[in-house]
Design an enzyme around this catalytic site. Structure first.
Site, PDB file in Angstrom:
ATOM      1  N   CYS A 199       1.125   8.003  12.450  1.00 45.69           N
ATOM      2  CA  CYS A 199       0.812   8.419  13.817  1.00 45.69           C
ATOM      3  C   CYS A 199       0.311   7.204  14.572  1.00 45.69           C
ATOM      4  CB  CYS A 199      -0.262   9.493  13.821  1.00 45.69           C
ATOM      5  SG  CYS A 199       0.304  11.004  13.057  1.00 45.69           S
ATOM      6  N   ASN A 229       0.806  -1.218   0.000  1.00 43.80           N
ATOM      7  CA  ASN A 229       0.000   0.000   0.000  1.00 43.80           C
ATOM      8  C   ASN A 229       0.842   1.272   0.000  1.00 43.80           C
ATOM      9  OD1 ASN A 229       0.233  -1.501   2.583  1.00 43.80           O
ATOM     10  ND2 ASN A 229      -0.342   0.466   3.462  1.00 43.80           N
ATOM     11  N   SER A 242     -10.915  -5.372  -0.608  1.00 40.97           N
ATOM     12  CA  SER A 242     -11.885  -4.429  -0.051  1.00 40.97           C
ATOM     13  C   SER A 242     -12.486  -3.547  -1.142  1.00 40.97           C
ATOM     14  CB  SER A 242     -11.152  -3.557   0.971  1.00 40.97           C
ATOM     15  OG  SER A 242     -12.057  -2.768   1.691  1.00 40.97           O
ATOM     16  N   ALA A 243     -13.788  -3.233  -1.007  1.00 40.91           N
ATOM     17  CA  ALA A 243     -14.458  -2.447  -2.051  1.00 40.91           C
ATOM     18  C   ALA A 243     -13.976  -1.001  -2.106  1.00 40.91           C
ATOM     19  CB  ALA A 243     -15.974  -2.473  -1.821  1.00 40.91           C
ATOM     20  N   HIS A 244     -13.659  -0.419  -0.935  1.00 40.95           N
ATOM     21  CA  HIS A 244     -13.391   1.027  -0.950  1.00 40.95           C
ATOM     22  C   HIS A 244     -12.011   1.386  -1.493  1.00 40.95           C
ATOM     23  CE1 HIS A 244     -10.709   1.936   2.591  1.00 40.95           C
ATOM     24  NE2 HIS A 244     -11.120   0.742   2.982  1.00 40.95           N
TER      25      HIS A 244
HETATM   26  C1  LIG Z   1      -6.687  -0.469   3.132  1.00 40.64           C
HETATM   27  C2  LIG Z   1      -5.976  -1.733   3.377  1.00 40.64           C
HETATM   28  C3  LIG Z   1      -6.429  -2.643   4.332  1.00 40.64           C
HETATM   29  C4  LIG Z   1      -7.626  -2.360   5.197  1.00 40.64           C
HETATM   30  O1  LIG Z   1      -8.800  -2.440   4.448  1.00 40.64           O
HETATM   31  P1  LIG Z   1     -10.211  -2.052   5.107  1.00 40.64           P
HETATM   32  O2  LIG Z   1     -11.203  -2.493   4.099  1.00 40.64           O
HETATM   33  O3  LIG Z   1     -10.164  -0.571   5.264  1.00 40.64           O
HETATM   34  O4  LIG Z   1     -10.329  -2.756   6.389  1.00 40.64           O
HETATM   35  C5  LIG Z   1      -5.737  -3.823   4.489  1.00 40.64           C
HETATM   36  N1  LIG Z   1      -4.662  -4.100   3.749  1.00 40.64           N
HETATM   37  C6  LIG Z   1      -4.192  -3.254   2.820  1.00 40.64           C
HETATM   38  C7  LIG Z   1      -2.996  -3.626   2.021  1.00 40.64           C
HETATM   39  C8  LIG Z   1      -4.824  -2.042   2.611  1.00 40.64           C
HETATM   40  O5  LIG Z   1      -4.349  -1.209   1.690  1.00 40.64           O
END
Ligand SMILES: *Cc1c(COP(=O)(O)O)cnc(C)c1O
Length: 399
Positions: free
Chosen positions: A330, A154, A202-204
């Site tokens: 943080c 990420n 994850s969808a978002h």
């Molecule tokens: C955003 C993210 C998560 C967390 O996903 P949520 O749907 O917000 O719980 C987990 N792993 C990675 C690599 C991410 O980028």
């Protein structure tokens, strides 16, 4: 900046695609049935909508619909996969392998496994963010029950060699789980082809709504079983009970369908913008260093360290009107350098001077040009006020 705000933080979350929202709306109102209600058309309609969404999500990753378990998001999927395997496979062994650059949803879950009496090995990464396949293979023991390696990082966008990792796990008969939250919908991801048995997303992060995600659970060769985190009505094949969030699932399905159709062209468009941004910043700004392997990387992500230009100060120079992410995290007590960048051998100082640019579907060429100007100008301004930069320029400091 003429325009108002610019959003270059799409790895944190993406805005919903209006087409996904449009698909969701009826399921809040005239189609508000419970997908588990068997005795009237409201229930049947909701069940049908969930079925279609499940197929669309499955199709995006080359899976079967029954291999998709809907959850509240990737954090829950990571927890379900790791804790669920640990609880069920514990009699066989208690050793788990993961990587130092994983998301906290995986790392903190592994800490929990250690508290429960399990043992976890945390693999190092090279300066480019990639794991060593030899180190992975040497870490596997007779009591290893699970390997967890994220598909794409990420913070840096670095893509791990999942097929090679899958082959190693297959050779040793160990389950492989992958947090593919940043990869799904952006690049081709096929867990079965890569030998991945469990996969969180994850969808978002792919233009769908927040609060809905999925865990892929392989149903054949091998058929993976899990202990649930949440017991109740036996929804989702008993792996995740609770009334299904039908509107969100429908939005997720539509987002998956859109990604399947548009991902390739969009990836090419974003790669052009990202490469232009990177080329401009690395050539115009002195002492700008790319974080992460330049080739094995998502097309829309760039992470750059600007030596002696603290990232938070650079962002303040444009009054935070461009949304970026810094190499600082943080925690409850303090500001810590990113664990991902420090695992790659970056100093705390370089991590705090790193900016992540994550582009998305709604970003334009004009915005990219504005970001280049703002960041190049911001770094210059921060350095002009920094005695440390002056010492460095005069050769009085080495780092
Ligand atoms: C955003 C993210 C998560 C967390 O996903 P949520 O749907 O917000 O719980 C987990 N792993 C990675 C690599 C991410 O980028």
């Amino acid at each position: 900046m003429a325009a108002s705000l610019i959003y270059f933080d799409n790895n944190a979350t993406t805005p919903c695609d209006p087409r996904a929202v449009e698909a969701m709306l009826p399921y809040f109102f005239e189609k508000a049935g419970n997908a588990a209600s068997r005795s009237h058309p409201f229930g049947w309609e909701a069940e049908e909508a969930v079925k279609q969404a499940r197929e669309r999500v499955a199709q995006l990753i080359g899976a079967e619909a029954r291999e998709i378990i809907f959850t509240s998001g990737a954090t829950e999927s990571d927890n379900l996969a790791i804790k669920g395997v640990f609880e069920l496979y514990r009699p066989k062994g208690q050793h788990v392998i993961t990587v130092k650059t994983e998301h906290k949803a995986v790392l903190d879950t592994c800490r929990r496994i250690e508290k429960l009496g399990g043992e976890v090995s945390y693999l190092d990464v090279g300066e480019d963010g990639l794991i060593s396949l030899d180190a992975l293979e040497s870490a596997i023991r007779p009591d290893t029950i699970l390997v967890s390696v994220m598909w794409a990082n990420n913070e840096t966008g670095v893509i791990q060699p999942m097929e090679e990792i899958g082959a190693i796990c297959d050779k040793h008969g160990v389950l492989l789980m992958s947090d593919a939250t940043q990869a799904v919908g952006k690049i081709t991801v096929n867990p079965r082809a890569a030998g991945v048995h469990l996969m969180a997303f994850s969808a978002h992060k792919m233009y769908g709504p927040k609060g809905i995600g999925a865990l892929y659970v392989s149903r054949r060769q091998p058929r993976v079983k899990l202990s649930p985190l949440i017991d109740g009505g036996g929804h989702e094949q008993g792996m995740r009970s609770g009334t299904l969030n039908v509107p969100a699932i429908v939005g997720f399905g539509r987002a998956a369908e859109l990604a399947a159709g548009e991902m390739e062209a969009e990836g090419q468009r974003l790669r052009r913008l990202r490469d232009e941004l990177e080329r401009a910043l690395l050539s115009r700004v002195e002492e700008a260093h790319l974080n992460g392997n330049p080739e094995h990387r998502l097309p829309h992500v760039s992470n750059i360290a600007f030596r002696h230009a603290e990232a938070e100060s650079v962002m303040m120079s444009f009054k935070q009107r461009i949304a970026l992410s810094s190499g600082s995290a943080c925690t409850s007590a303090s500001i810590e350098p990113s664990h991902v960048l420090t695992a790659m051998g970056r100093s705390a100082e370089m991590a705090h001077s790193s900016l992540r640019f994550s582009l998305g579907r709604f970003n334009t060429e004009e915005e990219t040009a504005l970001v280049i100007e703002a960041v190049a100008g911001g770094v210059e301004k921060v350095r002009s006020m920094s005695p440390v930069w002056e010492l460095f320029r005069d050769g009085m400091l080495d780092g």
